[in-house]
Scaffold this active site. Sequence first.
Site, PDB file in Angstrom:
ATOM      1  N   ASP A 107       0.835  -1.204   0.000  1.00 22.71           N
ATOM      2  CA  ASP A 107       0.000   0.000   0.000  1.00 22.71           C
ATOM      3  C   ASP A 107       0.867   1.251   0.000  1.00 22.71           C
ATOM      4  OD1 ASP A 107      -2.183  -1.639   0.173  1.00 22.71           O
ATOM      5  OD2 ASP A 107      -2.443  -1.380   2.340  1.00 22.71           O
TER       6      ASP A 107
HETATM    7  N1  URA Z   1      -1.543  -5.745   3.976  1.00 17.33           N
HETATM    8  C1  URA Z   1      -1.930  -4.438   3.986  1.00 17.33           C
HETATM    9  O1  URA Z   1      -2.926  -4.102   4.575  1.00 17.33           O
HETATM   10  N2  URA Z   1      -1.147  -3.568   3.315  1.00 17.33           N
HETATM   11  C2  URA Z   1      -0.008  -3.900   2.669  1.00 17.33           C
HETATM   12  O2  URA Z   1       0.666  -3.023   2.093  1.00 17.33           O
HETATM   13  C3  URA Z   1       0.375  -5.242   2.687  1.00 17.33           C
HETATM   14  C4  URA Z   1      -0.411  -6.154   3.337  1.00 17.33           C
END
Ligand code: URA
Length: 243
Positions: A107
């Site tokens: 993310d």
């Molecule tokens: N889970 C999440 O919520 N975000 C990420 O970037 C990776 C795994």
Amino acid sequence: MQRSRLDKFISQKLNVPKKQVRLMLAQKRVKVNGNVADSIDLIVDKFSVIECDGEILQANKASYIMLHKPIGVVSATKDDKHKTVIDLLDIKDYPEKHLLHIVGRLDLNTSGLILLTNDSSWSESLTLPENKVDKVYRVTLENPIASDELKQQYLSAFAKGMYFAYEDLTTKPATLQFISENEVLITLQEGKYHQIKRMFGRFQNPVIGLHRLSVGNLQLDSNLLVTQSRQLTACEVREISVK
Ligand code: URA
């Protein structure tokens, strides 16, 4: 091209009949990875270096990169609003960076280990659920998990898996290791959309920091500063998913 017979590859590339290719091979005018190739059924792939009469017909080199992703950079190859992980790679060090793709996105506000490659079979092998490649993240939580009873509730819910109605799936077992009251290491073998945030969300416990430490046997180098990257060694590429 994934894999192809040498005669087929040359015939298509130079637009000549296979009969003529056979002659070229017999005349030892073709080299594959620096060696004279005289067999029509030699199998080549997109990373074979293929020459004919000294002219390179294909020279794609496989590339495998670890990058320390900062918060605020998007896991995409192009984006109108944000800097992308590709933008962080210096064109001088990675002249073929436009051919790379991302192995397992993070993310926007997640930092840590991100892998890039132009080898789709390698990236597929790391992301296929049946290959069960562990991904380890350090999670910082808004609310403390202090009591043993609460820890147990988290452990069992994460191990059992959680049903995500939107995708109609149950998450695979995940393990937790408590580092402090607000910090947990989580090991997952999959990567559903916002998975970690959604899983802690079930406990009304917002994730305020998320950092990926490793993928399979490969850990983010401790001396690789945010935004920095390096090529993986052949051994790291081979061993990443060996159990
Ligand atoms: N889970 C999440 O919520 N975000 C990420 O970037 C990776 C795994």
